[in-house]
Each structure stands twice: as C-alpha cells, then as structure tokens.
Design an enzyme around this catalytic site. Structure first.
Site, PDB file in Angstrom:
ATOM      1  N   LYS A  22      56.148  17.525 -22.842  1.00 56.58           N
ATOM      2  CA  LYS A  22      55.460  18.109 -21.607  1.00 56.58           C
ATOM      3  C   LYS A  22      53.573  17.547 -21.458  1.00 56.58           C
ATOM      4  O   LYS A  22      53.773  17.129 -20.110  1.00 56.58           O
ATOM      5  CB  LYS A  22      55.299  19.295 -21.793  1.00 56.58           C
ATOM      6  CG  LYS A  22      56.946  19.760 -21.478  1.00 56.58           C
ATOM      7  CD  LYS A  22      56.608  21.524 -21.807  1.00 56.58           C
ATOM      8  CE  LYS A  22      58.165  21.685 -21.141  1.00 56.58           C
ATOM      9  NZ  LYS A  22      58.872  22.791 -22.243  1.00 56.58           N
ATOM     10  N   GLN A  55      56.523  28.180 -24.062  1.00 57.65           N
ATOM     11  CA  GLN A  55      57.394  27.678 -24.428  1.00 57.65           C
ATOM     12  C   GLN A  55      58.122  28.722 -25.622  1.00 57.65           C
ATOM     13  O   GLN A  55      57.566  29.448 -26.186  1.00 57.65           O
ATOM     14  CB  GLN A  55      57.072  26.721 -25.360  1.00 57.65           C
ATOM     15  CG  GLN A  55      58.227  25.301 -26.187  1.00 57.65           C
ATOM     16  CD  GLN A  55      58.857  25.024 -24.711  1.00 57.65           C
ATOM     17  OE1 GLN A  55      57.795  24.168 -24.130  1.00 57.65           O
ATOM     18  NE2 GLN A  55      60.137  24.894 -24.915  1.00 57.65           N
ATOM     19  N   ASP A  61      57.772  27.473 -14.420  1.00 60.52           N
ATOM     20  CA  ASP A  61      59.226  27.689 -14.936  1.00 60.52           C
ATOM     21  C   ASP A  61      59.896  28.578 -14.101  1.00 60.52           C
ATOM     22  O   ASP A  61      61.405  28.080 -14.533  1.00 60.52           O
ATOM     23  CB  ASP A  61      59.042  28.266 -16.978  1.00 60.52           C
ATOM     24  CG  ASP A  61      59.306  26.940 -17.566  1.00 60.52           C
ATOM     25  OD1 ASP A  61      59.720  26.301 -17.076  1.00 60.52           O
ATOM     26  OD2 ASP A  61      59.126  27.835 -18.799  1.00 60.52           O
TER      27      ASP A  61
END
Ligand code: NAP
Length: 307
Positions: A52, A96, A119
């Site tokens: 990322k 994460q 997300d």
C-alpha cells in the site's frame, strides 16, 4: 479460448489515471494523504502494508505509516484513530485487519470518520452502498467492477451470480452488480444446486475461499468469470476458487490468480483515497467504474494476456 483479463494491466491503467488526477490536485495546492495503521507482527499484513505504501508513492500520495506493537491497547489505538480523524493532511485512514485478538475490529472501524474510511467498512458507508449513494466502494468488489468494465461487457440485464456472501466481498459485490441493473443471484454454502445456478451466469464472481471448486461444468459458454479467491492448492501454490486451466477455454473472459483481482484491490484503495480528498475539497468525483467504451482498440488489447 477465452480472453484472460490482465489485472496488473487494468490496475496499472487505474493507477495511471489516479496519478494524473493527483498531479492536477497538487497544482491546485491539494495534497492527498493516506494513513495506514498496522498493529502487531502478522507477516501477511506487513506485506499488504508495504504494498500500500508503494502504491501511494506510485500515484503521488503522501503515506503515513503507524506500526504499533502487538501489546497496543484499544484505548491507545482509538487515540491514534481520533488523532488521524482530526488531521487535515490525512484523507484516508486504513487500519490493517485482522487486528490482534484482544482488539475488536468493529469498535476500531466504527470510530474512523466515515469520510476517511477508505476501506468502506464503516456501517455508514456500508449503508450508503446499499442505497446506491456512495462515495467509496469497498475495494475488492470495486476492483471486480473495473475488471468487468475492462471487458466492455454490459452488466445491465445480464444474469450475474456471486458465490459467497461475506460482508467485505460477496454482499457488496452483489449490490454493485444490482446497481448496474444485473439480475443478481447470491450463492453460499447452503445453496442447493450451485452448479445449476452458477452455470446460468453471464457474469460469474467466485468469492468462496475454496481452491479450484469452480470447474468448467459450473460455467456458461462465453461467460465473464472473475475469481476473487486467494487460496492454496495441494502443493501450497497460490490459486483461486476457479480451476483456471479447466475453465479458460469455456469462459469468454477469465481472471487468473495471481494477477487478476488481487492487483485491483490496492488500486481501488488509492481511488477511494483520491475520492476522499476530492470530496473534502468540494471537487466532484466521476464514477470510477464506467464501462470503457471509448477505449482505443490498441489500448483495450493491452488489458488482456495472450497465450
Ligand atoms: P468468507 O468470509 O470466508 O466467505 C466465504 C463465502 O463462501 C461464505 O459466504 C460461504 O458461505 C461461501 N462458501 C463457502 N463454501 C462454499 C461452497 N462450497 N459453496 C458455495 N459457497 C460457499 O471469505 P471472503 O472474505 O469473502 O473471501 C473469499 C475469498 O476471497 C478468499 O479466498 C479470500 O482470500 C479472497 N479475497 C481476496 C481478496 C483480493 O484482494 N483478491 C480480497 C478479499 C478476499 P456461508 O456464508 O454459507 O458460510
């Protein structure tokens, strides 16, 4: 022989588009920033976070990385989330997952400001996807929509079958296909005759997590077959839910694993972060997954692998 959709090429073309837009924003004095938070030492999570960060560099975003020890308490993590929520330089916050067992994913996600939840896991964003009024699309299903768009196949009126009903893939996937006026069926582990249902699909998306369970007799001749699965075969080799070798001649379009959906997920995370920056600055966002009808034939060919 079906066309093999090259996820790396589609992802590169999405990232190129993002890079150009980011450069234009920079000219207007707008910087795009993504904060990535990782707790603990999970090796797979560390790889994802590294990728990322690399993608941020590629497209011209500033990335802020927070690597916290396994012993981090909920209070400490929430304190960081709140600090990032209030930080104007941070457009997107990604925590994460999975988090270490003593931390509750839901509590943490629910504390990220919805407008920074790139997300799209916050209940507000999940609800917005349901009613079709969304800024952010959940990254993996959004990546699948880009891959379908790359084929030029229209979704409207097509039989679409999604295998899997998880909150992060199957359900939002079905919603996105429905918003494009597909006739959508969702299958799961209790579906009576999966083969019969799947083989009706013009567009089949497999998000099951079982290596190679989809064989040629599950697919319709000429179908678009998108494999979300990231599984291991009997030799420990990465493979998908679709038995690629067995299906590739029957499908019209098919994604490989690796090199299909996987590379798209990070590209769509970048897309969401860009969208967050644009929304914050009052700049209109175009729909990211419109079919690429206008694509020149020579460009279009680059999105497929030829064997
Ligand atoms: P998940 O939460 O485990 O959900 C799997 C779904 O498959 C469930 O709805 C389950 O049904 C269904 N299922 C299981 N066995 C089945 C069977 N024999 N027939 C029909 N349906 C069956 O998994 P997930 O998080 O959605 O992920 C699915 C796959 O995608 C995994 O391989 C994962 O690694 C991969 N993935 C890839 C990416 C990427 O970026 N490429 C991102 C996310 C996930 P029930 O609901 O009835 O249990």
């Amino acid at each position: 022989m079906g066309l093999i959709i090259d996820g790396k090429a589609v992802s590169a073309s999405v990232k190129e588009r993002i890079k150009e837009e980011t450069a234009r924003l920079k000219e207007q004095g707008i910087e795009v920033g993504l904060a990535v938070v990782i707790v603990g030492e999970d090796p797979a999570s560390k790889v994802y976070v590294r990728n990322k960060k690399k993608a941020c560099e590629e497209v011209g975003f500033t990335s802020y990385e927070y690597a916290l020890p396994e012993s981090t308490t909920e209070e400490e993590l929430l304190e960081l989330v709140n600090r990032l929520n209030a930080d104007d330089k941070v457009n997107g916050i990604l925590v994460q997952l999975p988090l270490p067992k003593h931390l509750d994913d839901k509590v943490i996600i629910n504390n990220i400001l919805p407008e920074k939840d790139v997300d799209a896991f916050h209940p507000v964003n999940v609800g917005k996807i349901m009613i079709g009024d969304y800024s952010f699309l959940p990254c993996t299903p959004a990546g699948v929509m880009e891959l379908i768009a790359a084929t030029g196949v229209e979704i409207q009126g097509k039989e679409c079958v999604v295998i899997g009903r998880s909150n992060i893939v199957g359900k939002p996937m079905a919603m996105l296909l429905l918003h494009k006026s597909g006739t959508v069926t969702i299958c799961h582990s209790k579906t009576k005759d999966l083969k019969e249902v799947a083989s009706r699909a013009d567009i089949l998306v497999a998000a099951v997590g079982k290596p190679k369970i989809i064989t040629a007799d599950y697919i319709k001749e000429g179908a678009v077959v998108i494999d979300v699965g990231m599984d291991r075969d009997e030799n420990g080799k990465l493979c998908g839910d679709v038995d690629f070798e067995n299906c590739k001649d029957k499908a019209g379009y098919i994604t490989p694993v690796p090199g299909g959906v996987g590379p798209m997920t990070i590209a769509m995370l970048m897309q969401n972060t860009l969208t967050a920056a644009k929304v914050k600055n009052g700049i209109r966002s175009e729909e990211p997954t419109a079919p690429r009808k206008e694509r020149a034939m020579s460009d279009w060919n680059k999105l497929f692998l030829h064997t």
